[in-house]
Write a protein that holds these residues in place. Sequence first.
Motif, PDB file in Angstrom:
ATOM      1  N   PRO A  11      61.884  -7.227  60.353  1.00 29.74           N
ATOM      2  CA  PRO A  11      61.090  -5.997  60.154  1.00 29.74           C
ATOM      3  C   PRO A  11      61.947  -4.801  59.778  1.00 29.74           C
ATOM      4  N   GLN A  12      63.136  -4.738  60.296  1.00 27.82           N
ATOM      5  CA  GLN A  12      64.012  -3.610  59.968  1.00 27.82           C
ATOM      6  C   GLN A  12      64.402  -3.627  58.500  1.00 27.82           C
ATOM      7  N   HIS A  13      64.613  -4.808  57.936  1.00 25.43           N
ATOM      8  CA  HIS A  13      64.970  -4.922  56.522  1.00 25.43           C
ATOM      9  C   HIS A  13      63.804  -4.505  55.632  1.00 25.43           C
ATOM     10  N   ARG A  14      62.584  -4.911  56.009  1.00 25.28           N
ATOM     11  CA  ARG A  14      61.422  -4.531  55.205  1.00 25.28           C
ATOM     12  C   ARG A  14      61.191  -3.022  55.262  1.00 25.28           C
ATOM     13  N   ARG A  15      61.425  -2.408  56.427  1.00 24.28           N
ATOM     14  CA  ARG A  15      61.251  -0.962  56.542  1.00 24.28           C
ATOM     15  C   ARG A  15      62.247  -0.224  55.654  1.00 24.28           C
ATOM     16  N   LEU A  16      63.454  -0.730  55.579  1.00 20.40           N
ATOM     17  CA  LEU A  16      64.470  -0.087  54.744  1.00 20.40           C
ATOM     18  C   LEU A  16      64.108  -0.179  53.261  1.00 20.40           C
ATOM     19  N   GLN A  17      63.552  -1.326  52.850  1.00 22.93           N
ATOM     20  CA  GLN A  17      63.131  -1.472  51.452  1.00 22.93           C
ATOM     21  C   GLN A  17      62.003  -0.493  51.107  1.00 22.93           C
ATOM     22  N   LEU A  18      61.055  -0.332  52.029  1.00 24.88           N
ATOM     23  CA  LEU A  18      59.961   0.617  51.788  1.00 24.88           C
ATOM     24  C   LEU A  18      60.478   2.042  51.660  1.00 24.88           C
ATOM     25  N   LEU A  19      61.478   2.384  52.463  1.00 23.11           N
ATOM     26  CA  LEU A  19      62.052   3.726  52.362  1.00 23.11           C
ATOM     27  C   LEU A  19      62.716   3.942  51.006  1.00 23.11           C
ATOM     28  N   HIS A  20      63.424   2.901  50.510  1.00 22.31           N
ATOM     29  CA  HIS A  20      64.058   3.024  49.188  1.00 22.31           C
ATOM     30  C   HIS A  20      63.017   3.200  48.086  1.00 22.31           C
ATOM     31  N   VAL A  21      61.927   2.418  48.175  1.00 18.97           N
ATOM     32  CA  VAL A  21      60.876   2.530  47.151  1.00 18.97           C
ATOM     33  C   VAL A  21      60.215   3.907  47.197  1.00 18.97           C
ATOM     34  N   ALA A  22      59.959   4.384  48.424  1.00 20.81           N
ATOM     35  CA  ALA A  22      59.323   5.704  48.556  1.00 20.81           C
ATOM     36  C   ALA A  22      60.228   6.803  48.015  1.00 20.81           C
ATOM     37  N   ALA A  23      61.538   6.693  48.293  1.00 18.13           N
ATOM     38  CA  ALA A  23      62.468   7.712  47.798  1.00 18.13           C
ATOM     39  C   ALA A  23      62.536   7.698  46.276  1.00 18.13           C
ATOM     40  N   ALA A  24      62.573   6.489  45.693  1.00 19.07           N
ATOM     41  CA  ALA A  24      62.627   6.399  44.230  1.00 19.07           C
ATOM     42  C   ALA A  24      61.353   6.955  43.601  1.00 19.07           C
ATOM     43  N   THR A  25      60.210   6.642  44.213  1.00 18.22           N
ATOM     44  CA  THR A  25      58.939   7.160  43.680  1.00 18.22           C
ATOM     45  C   THR A  25      58.893   8.683  43.751  1.00 18.22           C
ATOM     46  N   TRP A  26      59.373   9.218  44.879  1.00 16.64           N
ATOM     47  CA  TRP A  26      59.365  10.681  45.038  1.00 16.64           C
ATOM     48  C   TRP A  26      60.258  11.350  44.006  1.00 16.64           C
ATOM     49  N   LEU A  27      61.429  10.745  43.751  1.00 20.28           N
ATOM     50  CA  LEU A  27      62.333  11.302  42.744  1.00 20.28           C
ATOM     51  C   LEU A  27      61.701  11.266  41.350  1.00 20.28           C
ATOM     52  N   LEU A  28      60.997  10.160  41.060  1.00 24.36           N
ATOM     53  CA  LEU A  28      60.333  10.073  39.756  1.00 24.36           C
ATOM     54  C   LEU A  28      59.250  11.141  39.608  1.00 24.36           C
ATOM     55  N   LEU A  29      58.474  11.358  40.681  1.00 24.72           N
ATOM     56  CA  LEU A  29      57.424  12.379  40.618  1.00 24.72           C
ATOM     57  C   LEU A  29      58.005  13.775  40.437  1.00 24.72           C
ATOM     58  N   VAL A  30      59.082  14.058  41.175  1.00 18.47           N
ATOM     59  CA  VAL A  30      59.709  15.377  41.046  1.00 18.47           C
ATOM     60  C   VAL A  30      60.255  15.573  39.643  1.00 18.47           C
ATOM     61  N   SER A  31      60.905  14.528  39.098  1.00 16.58           N
ATOM     62  CA  SER A  31      61.462  14.638  37.742  1.00 16.58           C
ATOM     63  C   SER A  31      60.355  14.851  36.712  1.00 16.58           C
ATOM     64  N   ALA A  32      59.250  14.090  36.859  1.00 16.32           N
ATOM     65  CA  ALA A  32      58.141  14.247  35.911  1.00 16.32           C
ATOM     66  C   ALA A  32      57.543  15.641  35.991  1.00 16.32           C
ATOM     67  N   THR A  33      57.413  16.158  37.229  1.00 18.61           N
ATOM     68  CA  THR A  33      56.862  17.521  37.378  1.00 18.61           C
ATOM     69  C   THR A  33      57.752  18.557  36.719  1.00 18.61           C
ATOM     70  N   VAL A  34      59.062  18.406  36.906  1.00 18.72           N
ATOM     71  CA  VAL A  34      60.003  19.356  36.297  1.00 18.72           C
ATOM     72  C   VAL A  34      59.918  19.299  34.779  1.00 18.72           C
ATOM     73  N   VAL A  35      59.847  18.083  34.241  1.00 14.33           N
ATOM     74  CA  VAL A  35      59.769  17.941  32.779  1.00 14.33           C
ATOM     75  C   VAL A  35      58.481  18.553  32.247  1.00 14.33           C
ATOM     76  N   ILE A  36      57.356  18.285  32.926  1.00 15.31           N
ATOM     77  CA  ILE A  36      56.072  18.830  32.474  1.00 15.31           C
ATOM     78  C   ILE A  36      56.079  20.355  32.526  1.00 15.31           C
ATOM     79  N   ASP A  37      56.612  20.907  33.636  1.00 16.87           N
ATOM     80  CA  ASP A  37      56.681  22.367  33.740  1.00 16.87           C
ATOM     81  C   ASP A  37      57.544  22.960  32.642  1.00 16.87           C
ATOM     82  N   HIS A  38      58.636  22.300  32.322  1.00 14.98           N
ATOM     83  CA  HIS A  38      59.519  22.805  31.273  1.00 14.98           C
ATOM     84  C   HIS A  38      58.815  22.809  29.911  1.00 14.98           C
ATOM     85  N   VAL A  39      58.081  21.715  29.646  1.00 24.83           N
ATOM     86  CA  VAL A  39      57.369  21.635  28.367  1.00 24.83           C
ATOM     87  C   VAL A  39      56.286  22.710  28.281  1.00 24.83           C
TER      88      VAL A  39
END
Length: 217
Positions: free
Chosen positions: A8-36
């Motif tokens: 269970p600890q390994h699965r929790r760590l994978q979910l945290l990595h996926v959530a962090a990557a998704t959050w970074l993608l959303l932030v990057s997309a928001t920044v790009v859209i605002d810039h445009v």
Amino acid sequence: MIAIPGTPQHRRLQLLHVAAATWLLLVSATVVIDHVVLSNLAEEAKDRTPAMRIAVLEGRMDELAQQLEQYRQRPTALPQTRYESERLALDQRIAAVEAALGDRPTTDALQSLLARLERMEERLASARPTPSASVRPRVPAPVRPRPIEPAFRVIGVELRAGERFLAILPTDAAALTQVRLLRPGEAEAGWRLEAIESGTAVFRHGDETRRLTVPER
């Protein structure tokens, strides 16, 4: 700390990595859209400001053209050659401004156009023709009608049967046989004999009274 795969600890760590990557993608997309969006707004603002000022300039150009046309139709007290030269200069300036407006000028060009328009308005005001003073037409003096002359001449007075007659002869008569005798009250060619006085004969023609000399015989 290393998580064991499948735990269970390994699965929790994978979910945290996926959530962090998704959050970074959303932030990057928001920044790009605002810039445009901000870039588009900036471009629209740059394009809109010259367009609005161009519309204002075109309105002023129309007003100047109307004023110039009115001045052309007014009587002028300026010398004709000077007024024609001023009008030609104004036409050239208007044509230059219209040509500049067709090239979508930048802010510096708009400032230059404004300065040229102000100078043109000053020239237009100085070249405005002043109305000439109205001159009253001279009323000709009434022409007095020439007096009507009798179509005969008096040649004397004759006494017949105690009555006095005035002897007259038409002016175009060729012989004395055309002599006519008039008594007071009779008329000849519109001239009425009013009276036979001493040395004169009184005739009336309309409202005119004429005294003709009776020659002595």
